[in-house]
Scaffold this motif. Sequence first.
Motif, short mmCIF file in Angstrom:
data_model
loop_
_atom_site.label_atom_id
_atom_site.label_comp_id
_atom_site.label_asym_id
_atom_site.label_seq_id
_atom_site.Cartn_x
_atom_site.Cartn_y
_atom_site.Cartn_z
N MET A 76 -11.78 -14.13 -14.98
CA MET A 76 -11.01 -14.26 -16.22
C MET A 76 -10.15 -15.52 -16.17
SD MET A 76 -9.65 -10.38 -16.89
CE MET A 76 -10.74 -8.98 -16.63
N VAL A 77 -9.59 -15.85 -17.33
CA VAL A 77 -8.63 -16.95 -17.38
C VAL A 77 -7.32 -16.48 -16.78
CG1 VAL A 77 -9.72 -18.08 -19.35
CG2 VAL A 77 -7.91 -16.40 -19.74
N ARG A 78 -6.57 -17.49 -16.26
CA ARG A 78 -5.38 -17.12 -15.49
C ARG A 78 -4.44 -18.32 -15.41
NH1 ARG A 78 -6.12 -14.74 -9.36
NH2 ARG A 78 -3.95 -14.13 -8.93
N GLY A 79 -3.15 -18.05 -15.35
CA GLY A 79 -2.19 -19.13 -15.21
C GLY A 79 -2.40 -19.90 -13.92
N ARG A 80 -2.20 -21.24 -14.01
CA ARG A 80 -2.48 -22.09 -12.85
C ARG A 80 -1.39 -23.14 -12.69
NH1 ARG A 80 -8.47 -24.75 -11.69
NH2 ARG A 80 -8.28 -24.73 -9.40
N TYR A 81 -1.04 -23.41 -11.46
CA TYR A 81 -0.02 -24.42 -11.16
C TYR A 81 -0.67 -25.79 -11.02
CZ TYR A 81 3.08 -20.49 -10.26
OH TYR A 81 3.84 -19.34 -10.39
N ALA A 82 0.18 -26.81 -10.96
CA ALA A 82 -0.32 -28.19 -10.87
C ALA A 82 -1.10 -28.43 -9.58
CB ALA A 82 0.85 -29.17 -10.97
N ASN A 83 -0.77 -27.70 -8.51
CA ASN A 83 -1.49 -27.88 -7.23
C ASN A 83 -2.79 -27.10 -7.18
OD1 ASN A 83 -0.68 -25.24 -6.88
ND2 ASN A 83 0.71 -25.66 -5.16
N GLY A 84 -3.13 -26.41 -8.27
CA GLY A 84 -4.39 -25.67 -8.33
C GLY A 84 -4.27 -24.20 -7.99
N ASN A 85 -3.13 -23.78 -7.46
CA ASN A 85 -2.95 -22.37 -7.12
C ASN A 85 -2.83 -21.52 -8.38
OD1 ASN A 85 -2.98 -22.98 -4.40
ND2 ASN A 85 -0.75 -23.07 -4.22
N ASN A 144 -12.60 -28.25 -20.52
CA ASN A 144 -11.34 -27.99 -19.80
C ASN A 144 -11.00 -26.50 -19.70
OD1 ASN A 144 -10.82 -30.64 -19.18
ND2 ASN A 144 -9.34 -30.97 -20.82
N TYR A 145 -11.59 -25.70 -20.58
CA TYR A 145 -11.34 -24.26 -20.49
C TYR A 145 -11.74 -23.72 -19.12
CZ TYR A 145 -16.32 -23.18 -20.96
OH TYR A 145 -17.67 -23.08 -20.73
N GLN A 146 -12.70 -24.40 -18.49
CA GLN A 146 -13.18 -23.95 -17.18
C GLN A 146 -12.12 -24.09 -16.09
OE1 GLN A 146 -16.79 -26.18 -16.44
NE2 GLN A 146 -17.89 -25.24 -18.15
N HIS A 147 -11.16 -24.99 -16.30
CA HIS A 147 -10.13 -25.24 -15.28
C HIS A 147 -9.12 -24.11 -15.19
CE1 HIS A 147 -10.97 -29.79 -16.00
NE2 HIS A 147 -11.89 -29.23 -15.24
N VAL A 148 -9.07 -23.23 -16.19
CA VAL A 148 -8.14 -22.10 -16.12
C VAL A 148 -8.91 -20.78 -16.00
CG1 VAL A 148 -6.19 -23.20 -17.27
CG2 VAL A 148 -7.96 -22.07 -18.65
N PHE A 149 -10.19 -20.88 -15.65
CA PHE A 149 -10.99 -19.68 -15.40
C PHE A 149 -11.08 -19.47 -13.90
CE2 PHE A 149 -14.75 -17.17 -14.64
CZ PHE A 149 -14.83 -16.29 -15.72
N ASP A 150 -10.55 -18.36 -13.44
CA ASP A 150 -10.57 -18.04 -12.01
C ASP A 150 -11.80 -17.20 -11.70
OD1 ASP A 150 -10.17 -17.31 -9.40
OD2 ASP A 150 -8.24 -16.32 -9.72
N PRO A 151 -12.78 -17.76 -10.99
CA PRO A 151 -14.03 -17.01 -10.73
C PRO A 151 -13.81 -15.78 -9.86
CG PRO A 151 -13.99 -19.08 -9.51
CD PRO A 151 -12.84 -19.13 -10.45
N LYS A 152 -12.72 -15.76 -9.11
CA LYS A 152 -12.46 -14.60 -8.25
C LYS A 152 -12.13 -13.35 -9.06
CE LYS A 152 -10.96 -17.13 -4.14
NZ LYS A 152 -9.85 -17.35 -3.17
N VAL A 153 -11.47 -13.52 -10.18
CA VAL A 153 -11.15 -12.36 -11.02
C VAL A 153 -12.04 -12.32 -12.27
CG1 VAL A 153 -8.78 -12.27 -10.21
CG2 VAL A 153 -9.31 -13.59 -12.27
#
Length: 759
Positions: free
Chosen positions: A551-560, A540-549
């Motif tokens: 790094m890990v990053r805050g994420r909303y329920a809609n995926g943004n 699940n750690y992968q779900h908060v990893f933003d490949p564009k930056v």
Amino acid sequence: MLLIDLKYKNALKTLQCLLLLLIMHINTVSAQQQQVIPYVQPFSGTSASTTLASQHVEDKTERLANTIPAVAPPFSMTQWTPQTQLTEKKCLAPYYYNNKKFYGFRATHWISGSCTQDYGSFTIMPVSGRLETEANRYAEDYVHENEVSTPSYYKLKLPKHQLLTEITATLRSGVMRITALKSDSVYILVSPNSDQNKGFIQIDAKKGEISGYNPVHRIYQAWGEPAGFSGYFFIRIKKAFTTAGVYSEGHTSHQQSISNKKDIGAYVGFKLQKGEQLLVYSGTSFTSIAAAKANLESEIKNNGFDAVLAQTNQSWEKALSQVRISDSNEKGKKIFYTALYHAMQHPRLYNDVDGKYPQFAGKYQNKTIDKGSYYDDFSMWDIYRAQLPLIELLQPNLANSFVNSMVLKGQQGGWMPIFPCWNSYTAAMIGDHATAFIASAYNKGIRNYDINEAYRLMRQNAFQMPDSADYLNGKGRRGINSYLKYGYIPLEDSIPNAFHKKEQVSRTLEYAYDDYALATIAKDLGKQSDYRELAKRALNYQHVFDPKVGMVRGRYANGNWYQPFYPDHREPYITEGTPRQYTFYAPHDMPGLIKLMGGSKKLENELDSLFAKKEYWHGNEPGHQIPFLYNYTASPWKTQLQVSRILAEEYDEGAGGLSGNDDAGQMSAWYVFAAMGFYPVDPVSGTYQLTSPLFKNTTISFKNGKKLSVTAIKKSKNSIYIAKISLNGKVFNKNQLSHQTLINGGKIIFYLEDHPIKK
């Protein structure tokens, strides 16, 4: 005749050689048996940090390690410390090196190196001349030249009162020796240290006894509510009192008891001649005054001060000398053994000599443990990383008692606690690392407890949300419903009713690690369905990893993703750190993290960037594995470089020798592991990442009777880079060792060079 002379001379020469070898052997044995207690510096961490790393920290409160010069055996119920702070207030340790006033000896339950609060404590203060019971009147100006401190002994001369005071302790009891430096009236003041104006104290002048209690109140969740037990004490003085009474706010009375008023205490008086000594015996308990008395009578009986001191010295010498350092680096040995001392303060012993202890999260109910001992004060978010693994390595039987204590807490409270302190639920910090700790012990073969019951409780935390009453009481994982629904905790879930609110990304990362930990046990127990689900959730750690930056990053329920993105700023979705720092927290799946980052070279570049920007923060526990992650790249020499730098810059000798909160021994345990040449990046796996050892030779004695010798052969004094390693005479080409390999004993030799060995 000439032949006889030659034979005589040859025999004499042989005898001389034998004598020389015998002397060398005796000297070697003597060196090996040299005491290590003198290397310990109990004042370390009691003043603002003076380490190299701390000098850029602007907030001076961040530079306080909050340790104390604790006198007691390892992992004891009660530590004894000189007291320079009167309160049990949060984030105020009982002792600070630069304070100028001495208020007595506190029987303390302060969690070493923390920002919590003391509880159930009491203080004994000897005074002379006129009776004074207000702290600002009887306080003693003191200087450090008048004090001596070791793990088992503390001495302080009080010039104002013309008294020499000494204290030593057993697991649950203490004994103070007071020597009159002039003939005078001497009084003993005993004060329960309640910040809530609660407590009780009484005197039995005929028997020469003082007893009482200080009620414990919860912290964090249900802050201020009764914790369901008290700190009880029983004091015996073998000399008739010439006067006795009680006091409150400086007003004295000849009554024999007092309760539930501000600044209460009791005093007893004596006439002492110059050179006369007074022994004050104290027992402590968390269940009753009678138990405190029984603990004292069992542990100390009528033993004199020196006999108790010798016993406690022996306890510390045995514990510390499990790791023997052979090196001319005297400063390094001081830092090392001080770190080992700090790593052996907690968790805290809670049961009496008869096995009785306060029920976890109970209402003044007691339980009795059948075998082993019961412990509490698990600063779990910190210590599962290295401090508890160090205990697993050195004292597996003790680690077994720790696990069993966690299981008992879960059974008695209904849920496995997240961060059990004050024998209560706290919901402090994040993660569910009781699971990580139990899995770490279990996977290393430490299994003398009911693993099925442990699994039931850990699984409940991982799969269920408590009802509202239990959740408000601090039970269960914070944000578990969101985590189960989305595979991460979205920013919409602000994590109410927690001491640490929000911090959604950090929670996601640490829950993923705990799921992995539980998966390893599920697999071993044959629970295949649970194993598959938990192994999936470990990613699940992968779900908060933003490949564009990257790094890990805050994420909303809609995926943004949360906007804007500041990788090096403190963000509300990160715990005590930055997105860049927390990105490296996936210790259970480094291949997966490396793939997300774009390969091992990208990982190396990101690590380089972190250190170049001086963004590595050693005081942030989730970053403790970061320097060792170069071992997963083509440049493990950078691990050796960074670890050597951290050992030199984050730790020092003297009162300012720690860069920040020691966090119940976690910071110190990091030093111990790194100095020995290996560190548990993923303690659940039972593997250790290697680095260059600090000392010429380190010998570890394990409880299975085997020994491990770790030798560093350096090309020069400054050699820190590993050229090659041999394990039991064979070339060893890996960057990691297993727990089993370590405890099997043998010899590891590191050959170190002055320059990096690049692949």
